[in-house]
Structure formats: C-alpha cells, structure tokens
Design a protein around this motif. Structure first.
Motif, PDB file in Angstrom:
ATOM      1  N   CYS A 168      11.188  -5.335  -5.894  1.00  0.00           N
ATOM      2  CA  CYS A 168      11.159  -3.822  -5.444  1.00  0.00           C
ATOM      3  C   CYS A 168      12.388  -3.759  -4.748  1.00  0.00           C
ATOM      4  O   CYS A 168      12.982  -4.954  -3.715  1.00  0.00           O
ATOM      5  CB  CYS A 168      10.436  -4.133  -4.714  1.00  0.00           C
ATOM      6  N   ILE A 204      14.115  -1.935  -3.039  1.00  0.00           N
ATOM      7  CA  ILE A 204      13.543  -0.943  -1.343  1.00  0.00           C
ATOM      8  C   ILE A 204      13.527  -2.104  -0.507  1.00  0.00           C
ATOM      9  O   ILE A 204      14.123  -2.607   0.357  1.00  0.00           O
ATOM     10  CB  ILE A 204      12.755  -0.366  -1.840  1.00  0.00           C
ATOM     11  N   CYS A 205      12.635  -3.212  -1.101  1.00  0.00           N
ATOM     12  CA  CYS A 205      12.464  -4.247  -0.415  1.00  0.00           C
ATOM     13  C   CYS A 205      13.972  -5.050   0.144  1.00  0.00           C
ATOM     14  O   CYS A 205      14.339  -5.796   0.827  1.00  0.00           O
ATOM     15  CB  CYS A 205      11.806  -5.204  -0.524  1.00  0.00           C
ATOM     16  N   HIS A 208       7.139   1.226  -3.490  1.00  0.00           N
ATOM     17  CA  HIS A 208       7.768   0.694  -1.558  1.00  0.00           C
ATOM     18  C   HIS A 208       6.702   1.377  -0.977  1.00  0.00           C
ATOM     19  O   HIS A 208       6.271   0.645  -0.130  1.00  0.00           O
ATOM     20  CB  HIS A 208       8.820   0.536  -1.502  1.00  0.00           C
ATOM     21  N   HIS A 240       4.479  -1.322   0.205  1.00  0.00           N
ATOM     22  CA  HIS A 240       4.423  -2.533   1.414  1.00  0.00           C
ATOM     23  C   HIS A 240       4.936  -1.881   2.480  1.00  0.00           C
ATOM     24  O   HIS A 240       5.059  -2.997   3.374  1.00  0.00           O
ATOM     25  CB  HIS A 240       6.451  -3.014   0.573  1.00  0.00           C
TER      26      HIS A 240
HETATM   27 ZN   LIG Z   1       9.757  -2.521  -1.235  1.00  0.00          ZN
END
Ligand SMILES: [Zn+2]
Length: 160
Positions: free
Chosen positions: A5, A7-8, A43, A47
């Motif tokens: 990911c 974004i994470c 995401h 998440h």
């Molecule tokens: Zn993420």
C-alpha cells in the motif's frame, strides 16, 4: 501494514487520511499527493476504516471527558449556591439549587456510565451521589417538609 500500500507507506499518510475523511474525492486526493487513484481507493476501502473507528472512539471519550468536567464544574457551583442560599435562609433559591444539583447528578451518572462502558450505573452508590445526598440532607435538616419531598423525588430518580 502491507508494504504494497503506497498510501500507508506515504510520508504524508495522515494528511491523506484527513482528506479522505473529508469531502475530497479520490481523484482530487490522488492528484494532490501524486499517488494513483486506485491506491487511494484500495487504501480507503481496506485500511482507513480501522483507523477511523479508533479515532472516533478516542474523540467520543474526549468529548465525554470534556462533558464530564463541565458537569462536575457545574455541580460544584450549584452546591456552592445551595450552601450560600441555606446560610442566608433563601429557601426558594436553595430548593432551585437542589433541583439543579439533582439533574446535574443524573447527567453525571449517565456520563460516567458511558465512560465506564457498563450497561448500568448504580446511582445509589456513586461517590457523587453519596456526597450530594449528604449535602441535601444536611442542608434541609431544618426544613423537614422540603427534605421529605426532595428525598422522595431523588429516591424515585435513583430507582427509576
Ligand atoms: Zn493503506
């Protein structure tokens, strides 16, 4: 968190999450932070929810804490008014303060119940309740009729 990911793993992840929680569209967030829209979508779907639940709980607790402090402050002031009114024989004011104190207490009990996350709060054994009860009984010692009606009213509230 999964390495896949982007974004994470993004250095501005908090900022991105903030945008995603707001009104920003996936597309606008993706162009704003130079990441792919599909990464944003993945995401956001996989998440973000867990984080949001945690944040929401923290906010609720903070809000309840804040309310609790306010009601406690209110209760302190109400009891001070009650005491002053009692000293100056202002019975009407004293009774008004008792009514206020009682509703403060009910609110306190509710708030404490929510904070403790217990299904029920026994208002009859809470410290605040015992303190208030003592204050009321002491304040009304010389006014048996008023005391009787107040006691009847608060017993009713306690068991209901
Ligand atoms: Zn993420």
């Amino acid at each position: 968190m999964p390495r896949s990911c982007t974004i994470c793993a993004h250095p501005k992840r908090e900022e991105i999450d903030h945008h995603l929680v707001g009104d920003s569209s996936n597309l606008s967030v993706s162009s704003l932070f130079g990441v792919s829209e599909s990464a944003i979508r993945r995401h956001k779907g996989n998440h973000l929810p867990a984080k949001l639940v945690l944040a929401e709980k923290a906010a609720e607790v903070a809000e309840a804490d804040n309310l609790l402090a306010q009601v406690q402050d209110l209760q302190t002031r109400t009891l001070a008014i009650l005491e002053a009114a009692e000293h100056t024989q202002q019975h009407r004011t004293a009774l008004g303060a008792i009514r206020e104190a009682r509703s403060n207490l009910e609110l306190l009990a509710k708030l404490l119940g929510e904070l403790d996350d217990r299904p029920q709060v026994n208002v009859l054994i809470s410290t605040e309740w015992l303190q208030l009860r003592t204050t009321i009984i002491t304040a009304l010692e010389r006014h048996p009729q008023a005391r009787e009606s107040v006691l009847r009213a608060v017993e009713g509230a306690g068991s209901g």
